[in-house]
Design a protein around this motif. Structure first.
Motif, mmCIF file in Angstrom:
data_model
loop_
_atom_site.group_PDB
_atom_site.id
_atom_site.type_symbol
_atom_site.label_atom_id
_atom_site.label_comp_id
_atom_site.label_asym_id
_atom_site.label_seq_id
_atom_site.Cartn_x
_atom_site.Cartn_y
_atom_site.Cartn_z
ATOM 1 N N PHE A 248 -4.794 15.997 -9.509
ATOM 2 C CA PHE A 248 -4.631 14.810 -8.676
ATOM 3 C C PHE A 248 -5.933 14.556 -7.931
ATOM 4 O O PHE A 248 -6.438 15.428 -7.220
ATOM 5 N N ASN A 249 -6.457 13.360 -8.094
ATOM 6 C CA ASN A 249 -7.704 12.930 -7.467
ATOM 7 C C ASN A 249 -7.299 12.067 -6.266
ATOM 8 O O ASN A 249 -6.894 10.925 -6.428
ATOM 9 N N ILE A 250 -7.387 12.619 -5.037
ATOM 10 C CA ILE A 250 -6.719 12.035 -3.869
ATOM 11 C C ILE A 250 -7.735 11.632 -2.809
ATOM 12 O O ILE A 250 -8.617 12.411 -2.453
ATOM 13 N N THR A 251 -7.578 10.425 -2.287
ATOM 14 C CA THR A 251 -8.466 9.933 -1.244
ATOM 15 C C THR A 251 -7.672 9.333 -0.096
ATOM 16 O O THR A 251 -6.552 8.833 -0.296
ATOM 17 N N ILE A 252 -8.258 9.335 1.081
ATOM 18 C CA ILE A 252 -7.654 8.642 2.220
ATOM 19 C C ILE A 252 -7.531 7.158 1.958
ATOM 20 O O ILE A 252 -6.735 6.471 2.610
ATOM 21 N N GLN A 253 -8.286 6.618 0.990
ATOM 22 C CA GLN A 253 -8.240 5.180 0.719
ATOM 23 C C GLN A 253 -6.896 4.737 0.151
ATOM 24 O O GLN A 253 -6.626 3.539 0.049
ATOM 25 N N SER A 254 -6.025 5.676 -0.209
ATOM 26 C CA SER A 254 -4.683 5.314 -0.654
ATOM 27 C C SER A 254 -3.804 4.867 0.508
ATOM 28 O O SER A 254 -2.671 4.420 0.283
ATOM 29 N N GLY A 255 -4.297 4.974 1.738
ATOM 30 C CA GLY A 255 -3.514 4.523 2.886
ATOM 31 C C GLY A 255 -3.714 5.345 4.131
ATOM 32 O O GLY A 255 -2.982 5.184 5.105
ATOM 33 N N GLY A 256 -4.696 6.251 4.111
ATOM 34 C CA GLY A 256 -4.991 7.045 5.295
ATOM 35 C C GLY A 256 -4.672 8.514 5.114
ATOM 36 O O GLY A 256 -4.071 8.943 4.119
ATOM 37 N N ILE A 257 -5.071 9.306 6.086
ATOM 38 C CA ILE A 257 -4.853 10.755 6.066
ATOM 39 C C ILE A 257 -3.362 11.071 5.998
ATOM 40 O O ILE A 257 -2.919 11.920 5.219
ATOM 41 N N TYR A 258 -2.581 10.399 6.825
ATOM 42 C CA TYR A 258 -1.141 10.660 6.931
ATOM 43 C C TYR A 258 -0.452 10.516 5.582
ATOM 44 O O TYR A 258 0.402 11.336 5.211
ATOM 45 N N GLN A 259 -0.824 9.478 4.821
ATOM 46 C CA GLN A 259 -0.218 9.261 3.515
ATOM 47 C C GLN A 259 -0.827 10.169 2.451
ATOM 48 O O GLN A 259 -0.114 10.741 1.616
ATOM 49 N N ALA A 260 -2.155 10.331 2.472
ATOM 50 C CA ALA A 260 -2.810 11.124 1.434
ATOM 51 C C ALA A 260 -2.353 12.581 1.462
ATOM 52 O O ALA A 260 -2.248 13.227 0.411
ATOM 53 N N TYR B 193 0.830 -1.208 0.000
ATOM 54 C CA TYR B 193 0.000 0.000 0.000
ATOM 55 C C TYR B 193 0.861 1.255 0.000
ATOM 56 O O TYR B 193 1.866 1.338 0.684
ATOM 57 N N PHE B 194 0.459 2.189 -0.817
ATOM 58 C CA PHE B 194 1.071 3.512 -0.973
ATOM 59 C C PHE B 194 2.452 3.473 -1.618
ATOM 60 O O PHE B 194 2.952 4.491 -2.056
ATOM 61 N N ARG B 195 3.080 2.315 -1.684
ATOM 62 C CA ARG B 195 4.388 2.218 -2.353
ATOM 63 C C ARG B 195 4.242 1.855 -3.825
ATOM 64 O O ARG B 195 5.095 2.185 -4.641
ATOM 65 N N TYR B 196 3.159 1.127 -4.141
ATOM 66 C CA TYR B 196 2.940 0.677 -5.515
ATOM 67 C C TYR B 196 1.562 1.119 -5.967
ATOM 68 O O TYR B 196 0.611 1.136 -5.188
ATOM 69 N N ALA B 197 1.449 1.437 -7.242
ATOM 70 C CA ALA B 197 0.201 1.966 -7.769
ATOM 71 C C ALA B 197 -0.815 0.867 -7.994
ATOM 72 O O ALA B 197 -0.478 -0.260 -8.364
ATOM 73 N N ASN B 198 -2.061 1.212 -7.782
ATOM 74 C CA ASN B 198 -3.169 0.399 -8.252
ATOM 75 C C ASN B 198 -4.027 1.314 -9.101
ATOM 76 O O ASN B 198 -4.308 2.452 -8.709
ATOM 77 N N THR B 199 -4.430 0.851 -10.292
ATOM 78 C CA THR B 199 -5.074 1.779 -11.216
ATOM 79 C C THR B 199 -6.574 1.869 -11.008
ATOM 80 O O THR B 199 -7.103 2.945 -10.749
ATOM 81 N N TYR B 200 -7.288 0.778 -11.117
ATOM 82 C CA TYR B 200 -8.735 0.853 -10.943
ATOM 83 C C TYR B 200 -9.266 -0.462 -10.417
ATOM 84 O O TYR B 200 -9.116 -1.463 -11.083
ATOM 85 N N PRO B 201 -9.833 -0.461 -9.189
ATOM 86 C CA PRO B 201 -10.041 0.699 -8.342
ATOM 87 C C PRO B 201 -8.707 1.274 -7.868
ATOM 88 O O PRO B 201 -7.726 0.536 -7.792
ATOM 89 N N PRO B 202 -8.679 2.558 -7.539
ATOM 90 C CA PRO B 202 -7.410 3.224 -7.223
ATOM 91 C C PRO B 202 -6.984 3.016 -5.776
ATOM 92 O O PRO B 202 -6.439 3.919 -5.142
ATOM 93 N N PHE B 203 -7.254 1.837 -5.235
ATOM 94 C CA PHE B 203 -6.843 1.475 -3.887
ATOM 95 C C PHE B 203 -6.902 -0.042 -3.812
ATOM 96 O O PHE B 203 -7.366 -0.709 -4.743
#
Length: 398
Positions: free
Chosen positions: A280-292, A97-107
């Protein structure tokens, strides 16, 4: 400091982990599955979080028992104040998580688990200090922000009138900005857009056409030329297979901004180098508030625009997005977290509030919400039903 936590020290230990799987209904009748987290502490404070809207994972749905065991590994006995250390432990168990991309869904399930656990930690700390989470992130710059309601693909002719019917109700409530998912059937999409403009005209705003990363950029260009008469601000996820070079070519040929979900720092850097996006379309689902928050900082440094994205959380998860949205320097477009408007059901004592097209940032301690145990029990259900279509996507469809 507030004396509601143990011995006035900056230490609150996690003592118990409780997970509850629930299902919530949408206005459309679709069902979404979530995991609700409750982390108990030695200070008598319970932190709440959620792992949200998991239905797109049918073939690899998280096992709640395994998730609970994993959260116990990273949370039990740990100090809720140490959120940076929490992420180091999470990365040790879930290095993707957060180190490698996921395209769709984006998490990924990993990034959503990380976000849910982190929510509960932030909630504990905010409740300990008697202050909203946004004050732990640098302080509030806005107490509300603009939002957009999603409308999923009209896959058959009867969907058009059904969708317009519930949109009538939304417009009456003051919700007048929408984004539309396209690409299952472009002919049906155009029929819907014609009916949409005939019904509402200029009373409503169409923020984006969302292609969900399913199409070649040249096909998207042809659809853009065909659909631009219906009026929209953004093309979202307009190219498949991480084709950021193709997205950059598309960006040169259209008069609207290109928006893409960002799920890792590596992915963000690739898009910047390719000149692929405007937003940039950014969500906490990328790994949380701290990472987003790092992604918002990167967008600002690169001179790009940004918006708050979502998977459609209930009130707890939407609150986490709201606290992040309250502190980032700029939100250039309306955001997407509208779960409490979209879901008929919720698990909190009082749902997060909206005022027309604006999300009201909660101001209570922590995330600002408490679990209603009766509602939680009433919504408790398994995570997935294989015979039920997944909402809005083409992964599982009737």
């Amino acid at each position: 400091m507030n004396d509601t936590y143990s011995n006035g020290k900056d230490v609150i230990r996690i003592t118990d982990v409780k997970l509850t799987t629930v299902q919530t209904r949408r206005r459309t009748g679709a069902i979404s599955s979530h995991i609700v987290l409750q982390l108990s502490t030695d200070a008598g404070i319970t932190g709440v979080g959620e792992i949200s809207d998991l239905d797109c994972y049918r073939m690899y749905m998280p096992d709640p028992a395994a998730v609970k065991m994993g959260i116990e590994k990273v949370a039990l006995g740990q100090n809720a104040f140490e959120i940076a250390a929490l992420h180091e432990r999470l990365l040790a168990y879930m290095p993707s998580y957060f180190r490698y991309a996921n395209t769709y869904p984006p998490f990924t399930p990993a990034s959503q688990i990380a976000a849910g656990v982190e929510m509960a930690f932030y909630d504990i700390v905010g409740k300990a200090f008697g202050t909203p989470v946004y004050n732990l992130l640098g302080g509030r710059q806005r107490d509300r922000f603009e939002i957009t309601y999603p409308v999923f693909q009209a896959k058959k002719e009867s969907d058009t009138e059904r969708y317009l019917g519930y949109m009538d109700a939304l417009v009456a409530e003051g919700v007048t900005r929408f984004r539309y998912y396209v690409g299952v059937n472009f002919e049906q999409d155009e029929n819907f857009l014609i009916a949409f403009r005939d019904r509402f005209g200029d009373k409503v705003q169409l923020k984006a056409l969302d292609f969900q990363g399913h199409h070649h950029w040249k096909d998207v260009l042809r659809i853009y030329d065909r659909f631009r008469q219906y009026g929209f601000e953004l093309l979202e996820s307009p190219s498949w297979r991480e084709d950021y070079e193709g997205m950059a070519e598309l960006r040169k040929r259209v008069d609207v901004d290109i928006s893409e979900h960002i799920s890792s720092l590596a992915q963000a850097m690739r898009m910047i180098r390719a000149g692929a996006v405007d937003v940039f379309n950014i969500t906490i689902q990328s790994g949380g508030i701290y990472q987003a928050k790092k992604l918002f900082d990167l967008a600002e440094a690169a001179g790009l625009k940004s918006l708050i994205s979502t998977t459609q959380e209930m009130s707890i998860g939407t609150a986490a997005n709201a606290h992040l949205g309250a502190v980032v320097p700029q939100l250039h477009y309306a955001g997407d977290p509208v779960g409490p408007l979209l879901y008929v059901d919720d698990v909190v004592t009082e749902k997060l509030r909206y005022d027309g097209t604006q999300l009201i940032v909660p101001q209570g301690p922590g995330l600002g919400f408490e679990i209603d145990e009766d509602k939680l029990a009433a919504l408790q259900a398994g995570l997935v039903e294989w015979d039920r279509p997944a909402h809005g996507a083409n992964y599982v469809s009737d």
